[in-house]
Design an enzyme around this catalytic site. Sequence first.
Site, short mmCIF file in Angstrom:
data_model
loop_
_atom_site.label_atom_id
_atom_site.label_comp_id
_atom_site.label_asym_id
_atom_site.label_seq_id
_atom_site.Cartn_x
_atom_site.Cartn_y
_atom_site.Cartn_z
N ASP A 10 -19.10 -28.47 21.52
CA ASP A 10 -18.71 -27.97 22.78
C ASP A 10 -16.99 -28.32 22.59
O ASP A 10 -16.49 -28.60 23.22
CB ASP A 10 -19.63 -28.37 23.45
CG ASP A 10 -18.28 -29.48 23.98
OD1 ASP A 10 -18.61 -30.26 23.70
OD2 ASP A 10 -19.29 -30.09 25.26
N ASP A 15 -15.33 -33.70 19.29
CA ASP A 15 -16.57 -33.08 18.23
C ASP A 15 -15.63 -32.43 17.23
O ASP A 15 -15.62 -32.39 15.96
CB ASP A 15 -16.61 -31.87 18.69
CG ASP A 15 -17.39 -31.55 20.45
OD1 ASP A 15 -18.50 -31.26 19.92
OD2 ASP A 15 -16.52 -32.02 21.35
N ASP A 224 -18.76 -38.48 19.63
CA ASP A 224 -19.42 -37.39 19.00
C ASP A 224 -18.64 -37.81 17.54
O ASP A 224 -19.92 -37.70 16.77
CB ASP A 224 -18.06 -35.84 19.07
CG ASP A 224 -18.72 -35.42 20.69
OD1 ASP A 224 -19.63 -35.93 21.18
OD2 ASP A 224 -18.48 -34.96 21.26
#
Length: 299
Positions: A10, A15, A224
């Site tokens: 996302d 990320d 992440d």
Amino acid sequence: MKKKLIIDVDAGVDDAVAIMIALSMPDVEVLGITCCNGNTSVENVLKNVLRVLKICNRLDIPVYRGCSKPLVARTIHASDYFGTDGFGDVPDPHAPSLDLVQKKKAEQAIIDFVNENPGEVMLVSTAPLTNLAVTVQLDPTLSKKLKALFIMGGNTESRGNTTMCGEFNFVADPEAAYIVLDRYTCPTYIATWEFTCRNSLPWKAQSPEFRDTNPLGCEFDLCDAYAMAAAVNADIDADINNFITESVEVAVTVELEGTYTRGMMVLDYMHKLKKEHTVFIMKKVDLEMFQEMLINAVK
């Protein structure tokens, strides 16, 4: 043989770093990247992933549009953390066109990749688990064909970062998190919020004066990236992971009804759930290895 990955994101700055880690590993093949509503809208997530791939000269990797809203929950975004576009609202007049996004939906892409490579694909999710929940409902046999699942999300001590007791990815879609932790029975590894806080890295570039006056600002936490680092260093067949130095194995679920605890991950140390499937909760990792991976990812 290269490790085959599907990355569900996302994006989100952390990320982006996770994607770059995967792309920097010579023994990793990224089959595709699926995008989900979360840190920002799915439209922005698609744009951000394409921006990362362009910088890395990897626009050959297919990108897929996934879910634009949670299964049931009210839509939330992390605009106060990553900016309204997920990338700090930094203009990019040369961003790739969304025409590059594949026509196939993310859920079908995951199913097709796994069916084409049974027992070989590791799925890394650094987003709310909406895409994964929809996927397993479309193909209930999917989990048996996955090599492993790596998740950044959830918590272990009721320490929230979005609600009092909930981590963002799970709070953003509690029903999806519940479904994934219930129906994905492949080897599963989770990097939780508290874990990432305890394994933060120092800002080495900060001046001594800054460190003295900002004692709480001396570390950064790329949440992440921990899940990705665990995935790319995993030898699932040999049950070896040189990155994870300590973990706990336990059955888990997600609270769906609590006033203050909705979205909180629950660890079943008392075996009340009667679940056969357990997950590995990361506790400690090799931070020197992690730092080296981060450096290599941005070279």
